[in-house]
Enzyme design. Structure first.
Site, PDB file in Angstrom:
ATOM      1  N   TYR A 102     -15.063 -12.148  -0.373  1.00 15.75           N
ATOM      2  CA  TYR A 102     -15.700 -10.991  -0.665  1.00 15.75           C
ATOM      3  C   TYR A 102     -16.773 -11.142  -1.661  1.00 15.75           C
ATOM      4  O   TYR A 102     -17.679 -10.559  -1.383  1.00 15.75           O
ATOM      5  CB  TYR A 102     -14.714  -9.989  -1.334  1.00 15.75           C
ATOM      6  CG  TYR A 102     -13.744  -9.383  -0.302  1.00 15.75           C
ATOM      7  CD1 TYR A 102     -13.974  -8.217   0.452  1.00 15.75           C
ATOM      8  CD2 TYR A 102     -12.691  -9.859   0.109  1.00 15.75           C
ATOM      9  CE1 TYR A 102     -13.234  -7.699   1.362  1.00 15.75           C
ATOM     10  CE2 TYR A 102     -11.699  -9.705   0.746  1.00 15.75           C
ATOM     11  CZ  TYR A 102     -11.816  -8.276   1.620  1.00 15.75           C
ATOM     12  OH  TYR A 102     -10.966  -7.954   2.382  1.00 15.75           O
TER      13      TYR A 102
ATOM     14  N   ARG B 171      -6.164  11.179  -6.082  1.00 13.02           N
ATOM     15  CA  ARG B 171      -7.412  10.627  -5.813  1.00 13.02           C
ATOM     16  C   ARG B 171      -8.725  11.267  -6.014  1.00 13.02           C
ATOM     17  O   ARG B 171      -9.568  11.025  -6.649  1.00 13.02           O
ATOM     18  CB  ARG B 171      -7.492  10.033  -4.649  1.00 13.02           C
ATOM     19  CG  ARG B 171      -8.645   8.760  -4.394  1.00 13.02           C
ATOM     20  CD  ARG B 171      -8.779   8.318  -3.056  1.00 13.02           C
ATOM     21  NE  ARG B 171     -10.006   8.728  -2.528  1.00 13.02           N
ATOM     22  CZ  ARG B 171     -10.732   7.981  -1.600  1.00 13.02           C
ATOM     23  NH1 ARG B 171     -10.246   6.879  -1.299  1.00 13.02           N
ATOM     24  NH2 ARG B 171     -11.850   8.353  -1.034  1.00 13.02           N
TER      25      ARG B 171
ATOM     26  N   ARG C   1       0.866  -1.181   0.066  1.00 16.38           N
ATOM     27  CA  ARG C   1      -0.108  -0.020   0.058  1.00 16.38           C
ATOM     28  C   ARG C   1       0.825   1.243   0.051  1.00 16.38           C
ATOM     29  O   ARG C   1       0.366   2.390   0.468  1.00 16.38           O
ATOM     30  CB  ARG C   1      -1.182  -0.060   1.381  1.00 16.38           C
ATOM     31  CG  ARG C   1      -1.963  -0.913   1.026  1.00 16.38           C
ATOM     32  CD  ARG C   1      -3.067  -0.438   0.396  1.00 16.38           C
ATOM     33  NE  ARG C   1      -4.202  -1.571   0.267  1.00 16.38           N
ATOM     34  CZ  ARG C   1      -5.350  -1.774   0.881  1.00 16.38           C
ATOM     35  NH1 ARG C   1      -5.586  -0.815   1.968  1.00 16.38           N
ATOM     36  NH2 ARG C   1      -6.143  -2.746   0.652  1.00 16.38           N
TER      37      ARG C   1
ATOM     38  N   ASP D 156      -6.732  -3.157  -7.541  1.00 15.30           N
ATOM     39  CA  ASP D 156      -7.298  -3.667  -6.313  1.00 15.30           C
ATOM     40  C   ASP D 156      -7.749  -5.174  -6.513  1.00 15.30           C
ATOM     41  O   ASP D 156      -7.734  -5.519  -7.814  1.00 15.30           O
ATOM     42  CB  ASP D 156      -8.634  -2.958  -5.950  1.00 15.30           C
ATOM     43  CG  ASP D 156      -8.905  -3.468  -4.373  1.00 15.30           C
ATOM     44  OD1 ASP D 156      -8.359  -2.989  -3.536  1.00 15.30           O
ATOM     45  OD2 ASP D 156      -9.677  -4.158  -4.354  1.00 15.30           O
TER      46      ASP D 156
END
Ligand code: CP3
Length: 345
Positions: free
Chosen positions: A152, A38, A25, A75
């Site tokens: 997920y 972002r 990260r 991701d």
């Protein structure tokens, strides 16, 4: 051919006086320049799918700190989206997805050849990075491991104990195993495309491997990793693979040999002394400073960093955190860690 880049040297098994370093990260919210880019992109997913801006945030920590590797900004949940799941992020809470628990929902996933429609901007990001990175910096591509991605997709969100995925495994093993197989095939194609676009190393993130016990660990963490690595090695024999079966504990022992991984990434629930004796004996390891040190800093950060470097100094090692850096980290502590690794402190 002997590698020039320090990360590739470590992955070939070379012992170096100063271990190469990067950070999970490393492009993230603790950096003001990340937050600015972002905001320009609009939101996290728009940033992932914007090749110019995704490349820009990937490069930011390289410019600021001179890390030895850059990891593609994307991701692990882009694969579910490419397979047809709905995906969105709730600010302050995390990811949300449409759930998958029935044979009909499994059958409704998109065919393998259609995933690149969604994922092509990611390959474009890799191409840009491959052209723009400094020559000494290694470009790492990545994907989630099938079990973690499935947790997920089944629950539709992150869960503390992966309960819904364990429940489906018990209630409808065919659907559960069918889903793992679909993710496995998609991951092979996705990583192979990243490599063709210029990724020099790929990493498999199995963040929830630790909740698989006994034979479940072998069947659903180890075996999918083995299949993915075998398929990649057949197509790209010279591209090293890093496997991260997080919180595997004893499961780390022999994991590299059993899966064909060139390096095992360690979380900080194992001590470096134990890992040197039981995991590094088989080859390169990556890790494993607690990411909380990036928040708390001080002498403890320096001492612990040096202790990890020392414990792994007899074998091939890539310095990293045990998990991703958190948004509340202090960017100055990252520099202190790097200075401690490189012997400047
Ligand atoms: O390491 C890197 O910098 C590469 C990029 C990367 C991201 N996520 C960017 C990201 C990687 C390798 C991941 C992996 C990932 N994503 C994992 C496995 C590794 C791990 O941390 O255990 C998981 C479980 C995910 C799913 C995911 N993505 C969650 C649970 C969240 C929300 C949690 C959070 O921190 O808000 C994300 C969002 C995410 N992925 C962010 C980043 C930089 C934060 C997004 C933002 O800017 O708000």
């Amino acid at each position: 051919m002997a590698a020039e880049k320090t990360i590739l040297k470590a992955l070939q098994g070379q012992v170096q006086d100063v271990p190469p370093i990067w950070m999970m990260r490393q492009a993230g919210r603790y950096l003001p320049e990340y937050r600015a880019t972002r905001a320009k992109a609009g939101d996290f997913l728009s940033l992932c799918y914007n090749p110019e801006l995704a490349a820009e945030v990937t490069l930011q920590p390289i410019r600021r700190y001179g890390f030895d590797a850059a990891i593609l900004f994307a991701d692990i949940l882009l694969i579910p989206q490419a397979l047809g799941a709905d995906l969105w992020f709730v600010t302050g809470e995390g990811p949300r997805l449409s759930t998958l628990t029935t044979p009909a929902e499994l059958a409704g996933l998109k065919p393998l050849e259609d995933i690149h429609e969604t994922l092509s901007p990611i390959y474009e990001t890799v191409k840009i990075l491959s052209a723009e990175l400094p020559k000494e910096t290694t470009l790492i591509g990545f994907a989630g491991a099938p079990w973690t991605v499935a947790t997920y997709m089944i629950a539709g969100r992150g869960t503390p104990d992966q309960g819904p995925a364990h429940a489906l495994m018990q209630a409808d093993r065919a659907t559960f195993e069918g889903l793992l197989a679909r993710i496995t095939s998609a991951t092979i194609e996705y990583l192979s495309m990243q490599i063709q676009a210029g990724a020099e190393v790929v990493k498999l993130f199995d963040s929830w491997a630790g909740s698989l016990k006994g034979d479940d660990f072998n069947k659903y963490a180890l075996e999918p990793a083995r299949q993915i690595i075998a398929a990649l090695k057949e197509r790209h024999p010279d591209v090293p693979v890093i496997a991260f079966p997080r919180e595997a504990g004893q499961g780390y022992v022999g994991f590299a040999k059993a899966t064909g991984a060139d390096c095992v990434a360690l979380d900080n629930s194992v001590t470096p002394e134990w890992a040197a004796a039981h995991v590094q004996v088989d080859g390169c390891v990556q890790g494993n400073l607690a990411s909380s040190h990036m928040v708390t800093g001080g002498q403890a950060l320096v001492d612990e960093t040096k202790a990890i470097v020392k414990a792994f100094s007899q074998g091939p090692h890539i310095f990293n955190l045990g998990h991703g850096i958190t948004p509340d980290a202090d960017p100055d502590n990252v520099q202190r860690m790097i200075d401690a690794v490189r012997g400047d402190l």
